[in-house]
Design an enzyme around this catalytic site. Structure first.
Site, PDB file in Angstrom:
ATOM      1  N   HIS A   1       0.849  -1.207   0.000  1.00  0.00           N
ATOM      2  CA  HIS A   1       0.000   0.000   0.000  1.00  0.00           C
ATOM      3  C   HIS A   1       0.887   1.262   0.000  1.00  0.00           C
ATOM      4  O   HIS A   1       0.645   2.204  -0.759  1.00  0.00           O
ATOM      5  CB  HIS A   1      -0.907  -0.064   1.237  1.00  0.00           C
ATOM      6  N   GLU A   2       1.929   1.271   0.850  1.00  0.00           N
ATOM      7  CA  GLU A   2       2.815   2.447   0.925  1.00  0.00           C
ATOM      8  C   GLU A   2       3.622   2.619  -0.354  1.00  0.00           C
ATOM      9  O   GLU A   2       3.842   3.742  -0.825  1.00  0.00           O
ATOM     10  CB  GLU A   2       3.766   2.346   2.116  1.00  0.00           C
TER      11      GLU A   2
HETATM   12  O1  GNR Z   1      -3.342   3.022   8.828  1.00  0.00           O
HETATM   13  C1  GNR Z   1      -3.497   2.353   7.813  1.00  0.00           C
HETATM   14  N1  GNR Z   1      -4.106   1.151   7.892  1.00  0.00           N
HETATM   15  C2  GNR Z   1      -4.162   0.250   6.859  1.00  0.00           C
HETATM   16  C3  GNR Z   1      -5.042  -0.820   6.963  1.00  0.00           C
HETATM   17  C4  GNR Z   1      -5.135  -1.767   5.963  1.00  0.00           C
HETATM   18  C5  GNR Z   1      -4.328  -1.659   4.853  1.00  0.00           C
HETATM   19  C6  GNR Z   1      -3.455  -0.582   4.723  1.00  0.00           C
HETATM   20  C7  GNR Z   1      -3.363   0.354   5.713  1.00  0.00           C
HETATM   21  S1  GNR Z   1      -2.241   1.662   5.567  1.00  0.00           S
HETATM   22  C8  GNR Z   1      -3.047   2.900   6.495  1.00  0.00           C
HETATM   23  C9  GNR Z   1      -2.181   4.135   6.649  1.00  0.00           C
HETATM   24  C10 GNR Z   1      -1.956   4.751   5.298  1.00  0.00           C
HETATM   25  O2  GNR Z   1      -2.792   5.362   4.680  1.00  0.00           O
HETATM   26  N2  GNR Z   1      -0.795   4.578   4.754  1.00  0.00           N
HETATM   27  O3  GNR Z   1      -0.550   5.028   3.527  1.00  0.00           O
HETATM   28 NI    NI Z   2      -2.435   5.151   2.529  1.00  0.00          NI
END
Ligand code: GNR
Ligand code: NI
Length: 174
Positions: free
Chosen positions: A133-134
């Protein structure tokens, strides 16, 4: 301690592709500290520099409850992916919205720490989801990009309405 403002969808700056970090200096150390402060304050498990309008390849994460699991990834590269998992994701840049996304179950990656030391690691489960995701943020991608156009349009309208309500509330308390 310095909190930075987290950009929110559909801000076009969330679409900028981050550039590699070349200098491992004090400024980078301060960026990393501010990112942890901002992430903890917002109760997130990860944060990409893109989200605070710094377009460099820097990620912080901490999946622990007590701040003991700090992870810094500078210039991360995924070397291998294995398996599939579906996870309900949220994002600090897309508040109040959660949606299921399919990602690799396990990843192997190479990155540098805040001092420039290169290391490799493996991640699975939620940590693997978080890192993928990041890394998407660093490419200017958001988890909502994986939704169908119809769902994304519904989401955009919901957020626009939320913003209008927030505006109205703010106007009333002035
Ligand atoms: O805090 C976050 N929780 C999360 C939950 C499930 C999958 C990905 C995340 S990342 C997110 C923080 C965020 O937006 N990072 O970019
Ligand atoms: Ni995010």
């Amino acid at each position: 301690m310095a909190l930075r403002t987290i950009l929110e969808f559909p801000d076009p700056r969330l679409r900028i592709r981050a550039q590699p970090v070349e200098r491992f200096d004090r400024e980078l150390g301060e960026l990393v500290e501010d990112m942890f402060d901002t992430m903890y304050a917002a109760r997130g498990i990860g944060l990409a520099a893109t989200q605070i309008d710094v377009h460099r390849r820097v990620i912080v994460a901490d999946l622990s409850e007590d701040g003991s699991g700090r992870l810094v990834l500078v210039n991360p590269v995924i070397l291998a992916r294995e398996g599939r998992q579906r996870c309900e994701e949220g994002c600090l840049s897309v508040p109040e919205i959660r949606a299921e996304v399919e990602r690799a179950e396990r990843i192997r990656l190479r990155a540098q720490d805040a001092e420039g030391e290169t290391f490799e690691m493996e991640a699975e489960g939620l940590l693997a989801v978080c890192i993928q995701h990041e890394m998407d943020h660093l490419e200017g991608r958001l988890f909502v990009d994986y939704l169908s156009p119809l769902k994304r349009e519904m989401l955009r309208k919901r957020l626009a309405k939320q913003r209008r309500l927030e505006e109205r509330d703010a106007a009333q308390t002035r």
